[in-house]
Motif scaffolding. Structure first.
Motif, mmCIF file in Angstrom:
data_model
loop_
_atom_site.group_PDB
_atom_site.id
_atom_site.type_symbol
_atom_site.label_atom_id
_atom_site.label_comp_id
_atom_site.label_asym_id
_atom_site.label_seq_id
_atom_site.Cartn_x
_atom_site.Cartn_y
_atom_site.Cartn_z
ATOM 1 N N VAL A 29 0.830 -1.205 0.000
ATOM 2 C CA VAL A 29 0.000 0.000 0.000
ATOM 3 C C VAL A 29 0.862 1.252 0.000
ATOM 4 C CG1 VAL A 29 -1.961 -1.142 1.072
ATOM 5 C CG2 VAL A 29 -0.221 -0.059 2.522
ATOM 6 N N SER A 30 2.134 1.095 -0.303
ATOM 7 C CA SER A 30 3.069 2.216 -0.183
ATOM 8 C C SER A 30 2.784 3.350 -1.150
ATOM 9 C CB SER A 30 4.508 1.720 -0.362
ATOM 10 O OG SER A 30 4.662 1.145 -1.641
ATOM 11 N N GLY A 31 2.001 3.103 -2.184
ATOM 12 C CA GLY A 31 1.706 4.160 -3.129
ATOM 13 C C GLY A 31 0.377 4.844 -2.903
ATOM 14 N N TYR A 32 -0.300 4.520 -1.805
ATOM 15 C CA TYR A 32 -1.673 4.942 -1.616
ATOM 16 C C TYR A 32 -1.868 5.710 -0.314
ATOM 17 C CZ TYR A 32 -2.084 1.195 -5.045
ATOM 18 O OH TYR A 32 -1.921 0.388 -6.133
ATOM 19 N N ALA A 33 -3.102 6.142 -0.109
ATOM 20 C CA ALA A 33 -3.487 6.757 1.155
ATOM 21 C C ALA A 33 -4.179 5.714 2.019
ATOM 22 C CB ALA A 33 -4.426 7.927 0.917
ATOM 23 N N TYR A 95 -12.423 1.629 11.682
ATOM 24 C CA TYR A 95 -12.098 0.932 10.450
ATOM 25 C C TYR A 95 -10.872 1.567 9.793
ATOM 26 C CZ TYR A 95 -16.965 -0.678 10.724
ATOM 27 O OH TYR A 95 -18.160 -1.227 11.129
ATOM 28 N N CYS A 96 -10.009 0.733 9.251
ATOM 29 C CA CYS A 96 -8.978 1.285 8.386
ATOM 30 C C CYS A 96 -9.375 1.011 6.942
ATOM 31 C CB CYS A 96 -7.591 0.728 8.699
ATOM 32 S SG CYS A 96 -7.313 -0.969 8.213
ATOM 33 N N ALA A 97 -8.877 1.846 6.061
ATOM 34 C CA ALA A 97 -9.257 1.771 4.664
ATOM 35 C C ALA A 97 -8.122 2.267 3.796
ATOM 36 C CB ALA A 97 -10.516 2.608 4.424
ATOM 37 N N VAL A 98 -8.100 1.792 2.574
ATOM 38 C CA VAL A 98 -7.087 2.188 1.594
ATOM 39 C C VAL A 98 -7.772 2.802 0.383
ATOM 40 C CG1 VAL A 98 -5.364 1.338 -0.039
ATOM 41 C CG2 VAL A 98 -5.365 0.501 2.313
ATOM 42 N N SER A 99 -7.219 3.907 -0.048
ATOM 43 C CA SER A 99 -7.692 4.547 -1.266
ATOM 44 C C SER A 99 -6.627 4.399 -2.336
ATOM 45 C CB SER A 99 -7.970 6.029 -1.018
ATOM 46 O OG SER A 99 -8.280 6.689 -2.229
ATOM 47 N N GLY A 104 -3.278 13.009 -2.947
ATOM 48 C CA GLY A 104 -3.507 13.714 -1.699
ATOM 49 C C GLY A 104 -4.056 12.799 -0.633
ATOM 50 N N ILE A 105 -4.884 13.349 0.243
ATOM 51 C CA ILE A 105 -5.464 12.589 1.340
ATOM 52 C C ILE A 105 -6.982 12.678 1.253
ATOM 53 C CG2 ILE A 105 -5.689 12.408 3.828
ATOM 54 C CD1 ILE A 105 -2.855 13.340 4.107
ATOM 55 N N PRO A 106 -7.610 11.606 0.805
ATOM 56 C CA PRO A 106 -9.076 11.625 0.731
ATOM 57 C C PRO A 106 -9.686 11.699 2.123
ATOM 58 C CG PRO A 106 -8.127 9.827 -0.559
ATOM 59 C CD PRO A 106 -7.041 10.361 0.313
ATOM 60 N N GLU A 111 -14.310 7.575 -1.075
ATOM 61 C CA GLU A 111 -13.063 7.643 -1.830
ATOM 62 C C GLU A 111 -12.124 6.483 -1.509
ATOM 63 O OE1 GLU A 111 -12.616 11.973 -0.442
ATOM 64 O OE2 GLU A 111 -11.778 12.030 -2.481
ATOM 65 N N TYR A 112 -12.505 5.646 -0.568
ATOM 66 C CA TYR A 112 -11.686 4.511 -0.174
ATOM 67 C C TYR A 112 -12.317 3.234 -0.721
ATOM 68 C CZ TYR A 112 -9.092 7.580 2.915
ATOM 69 O OH TYR A 112 -8.285 8.582 3.413
ATOM 70 N N ASN A 113 -11.513 2.382 -1.312
ATOM 71 C CA ASN A 113 -12.069 1.207 -1.975
ATOM 72 C C ASN A 113 -11.719 -0.123 -1.322
ATOM 73 O OD1 ASN A 113 -9.544 2.101 -2.902
ATOM 74 N ND2 ASN A 113 -9.746 1.149 -4.884
ATOM 75 N N TYR A 114 -10.919 -0.118 -0.274
ATOM 76 C CA TYR A 114 -10.670 -1.339 0.494
ATOM 77 C C TYR A 114 -10.858 -1.010 1.969
ATOM 78 C CZ TYR A 114 -8.557 -3.191 -3.758
ATOM 79 O OH TYR A 114 -8.345 -3.622 -5.036
#
Length: 125
Positions: A29-33, A95-99, A104-106, A111-114
């Motif tokens: 997930v290093s490329g994501y928010a 909850y944690c989530a990944v966009s 930037g920072i959603p 805006e988060y899909n996982y």
């Protein structure tokens, strides 16, 4: 696909601390928010904090600013939420989530899909 597993929730007294973790697997997930949201019974899911992994930029909701700290561990592909000076109003499922979209920072849940399965945090007065 990204799988997220939260841990670290539980019961704390007002003024106490808890540290949540969110372990990511399936892909880096290093490329994501990565963000943390919370949802109290009967309420909407609210933004808490997020980090843009690659640059370490963070953003916090006003209600937790100065009390919560989000951080990441590259080697473990894990994000943490250190929660200090807890208040009863912090009680919620976290909850944690990944966009994986955008930049930037959603700040919005859509805006988060996982998403992880959530972990309960209860703060007693």
């Amino acid at each position: 696909q990204v799988q997220l597993v939260e841990a670290g929730g539980g019961l704390a007294q007002a003024g106490g601390s808890l540290r949540l973790s969110c372990a990511a697997s399936g892909r880096t997930v290093s490329g994501y928010a990565v963000g943390w949201f919370r949802q109290a019974p009967g309420k909407e899911r609210d933004f808490v904090a997020a980090i843009r992994w690659s640059v370490g930029t963070t953003y916090y909701a006003e209600s937790v600013k100065g009390r919560f700290t989000i951080s990441r561990d590259n080697a473990k592909n894990t994000v943490y939420l250190q929660m200090n000076s807890l208040k009863p109003e912090d009680t919620a499922v976290y909850y944690c989530a990944v966009s994986t979209t955008g930049w930037g920072i959603p700040l919005n849940a859509y805006e988060y899909n996982y998403w992880g399965q959530g972990t309960q945090v209860t703060v007693s007065s």
